[in-house]
Write an enzyme that holds these catalytic residues in place. Structure first.
Site, PDB file in Angstrom:
ATOM      1  CG  ASP A   4      45.556  51.254  37.761  1.00 18.07           C
ATOM      2  OD1 ASP A   4      44.910  50.998  38.787  1.00 18.07           O
ATOM      3  OD2 ASP A   4      46.793  51.453  37.767  1.00 18.07           O
ATOM      4  CG  ASP A   6      46.828  54.009  43.319  1.00 16.06           C
ATOM      5  OD1 ASP A   6      47.329  54.112  44.436  1.00 16.06           O
ATOM      6  OD2 ASP A   6      45.616  54.211  43.095  1.00 16.06           O
ATOM      7  CD  GLU A  13      50.893  52.300  43.155  1.00 14.10           C
ATOM      8  OE1 GLU A  13      49.947  51.757  43.759  1.00 14.10           O
ATOM      9  OE2 GLU A  13      51.089  52.176  41.926  1.00 14.10           O
ATOM     10  NE  ARG A  49      49.909  46.709  48.892  1.00 13.09           N
ATOM     11  CZ  ARG A  49      49.474  47.040  47.688  1.00 13.09           C
ATOM     12  NH1 ARG A  49      50.039  48.050  47.039  1.00 13.09           N
ATOM     13  NH2 ARG A  49      48.491  46.373  47.121  1.00 13.09           N
ATOM     14  CB  SER A  92      41.419  52.367  41.865  1.00 16.80           C
ATOM     15  OG  SER A  92      42.551  52.489  42.693  1.00 16.80           O
ATOM     16  N   GLY A  93      42.635  49.418  42.541  1.00 14.52           N
ATOM     17  CA  GLY A  93      42.930  48.601  43.711  1.00 14.52           C
ATOM     18  C   GLY A  93      43.228  49.481  44.912  1.00 14.52           C
ATOM     19  CE  LYS A 137      42.713  47.595  39.442  1.00 17.11           C
ATOM     20  NZ  LYS A 137      44.002  48.192  39.051  1.00 17.11           N
ATOM     21  CG  ASP A 160      50.669  50.794  36.837  1.00 19.46           C
ATOM     22  OD1 ASP A 160      51.628  50.825  37.633  1.00 19.46           O
ATOM     23  OD2 ASP A 160      49.486  50.755  37.219  1.00 19.46           O
ATOM     24  CG  ASN A 163      46.419  45.399  40.273  1.00 21.04           C
ATOM     25  OD1 ASN A 163      47.304  45.972  39.641  1.00 21.04           O
ATOM     26  ND2 ASN A 163      45.607  46.056  41.081  1.00 21.04           N
TER      27      ASN A 163
END
Length: 207
Positions: A4, A6, A13, A49, A92-93, A137, A160, A163
């Site tokens: 991941d 962020d 983030e 967001r 990554s999201g 992911k 972390d 997700n």
């Protein structure tokens, strides 16, 4: 290995950094925290967001790229894995516009992330293309392993937040790095309060 980005490969983030330029950082940080704890759906949290970013000039992306800081030990980890012949990818999201240049600077070729929609030089407050959520992911990990000819049981995933759970579960070894309790509880290994290159000890590799 797939990691991941962020709060894993980097210290912060990206969505919150962008929100700082839009005056919505506090609200966005609260939504991010709830999503990472698994309290709200990631797709919904992403939509809420990103909507706060509507109207920001696309030049803000360059500002944020300069703000990004690698997690202590990140460069050492990636360099050691490359030296040992490990294919490395990032999933990554967050957003490709920031993640891609970061990955390239580390010599990482496999990148999967969301893409921000832009119109007339400004962010629209929406993402475009397939959303990179928990399922995406995990699928990216499987695709990367297949492309490299690596059996899934030989793969490692690091994350972390909630997700990341499906990706950690799909990997041969799922590592929770400075993660939320829900992630530590379900990962194979938890690395807490250490730099990212502490993962090398888990893998039995020398830095």
């Amino acid at each position: 290995m797939v990691t991941d980005v962020d709060s894993t490969l980097i210290t912060g983030e990206v969505i919150e950094m962008l929100a700082g330029h839009a005056g919505s950082r506090e609200r966005v940080a609260e939504i991010t925290d709830r999503a990472m704890r698994g309290e709200i759906d990631f797709r919904r949290s992403l939509s809420e967001r990103v909507a706060t970013l509507a109207g920001l000039p696309v030049s803000v992306l360059e500002d944020v790229r300069r703000e990004v800081e690698l997690t202590p030990g990140a460069e050492r980890l990636i360099a050691a894995l490359h030296a040992a012949g490990w294919p490395v990818g990032v999933v990554s999201g967050g957003f490709l516009e920031v993640v891609q240049p970061l990955a390239e600077s580390l010599g990482i070729r496999f990148v999967r992330a969301n893409r921000l929609e832009v119109a007339d030089g400004r962010l629209t407050g929406r993402v475009t293309g397939p959303v990179v959520d928990a399922e995406a992911k995990a699928e990216a990990l499987r695709e990367f392993a297949a492309a490299e000819g690596v059996p899934l049981e030989w793969t490692v995933a690091i994350g972390d937040g909630a997700n990341d759970l499906l990706m950690l579960e799909a990997a041969g070894l799922g590592i929770a790095f400075n993660a939320k309790p829900v992630v530590c509880d379900q990962a194979d290994v938890a690395v807490l309060g250490k730099p990212l290159d502490a993962v090398l000890e888990v893998l039995g590799l020398e830095a």
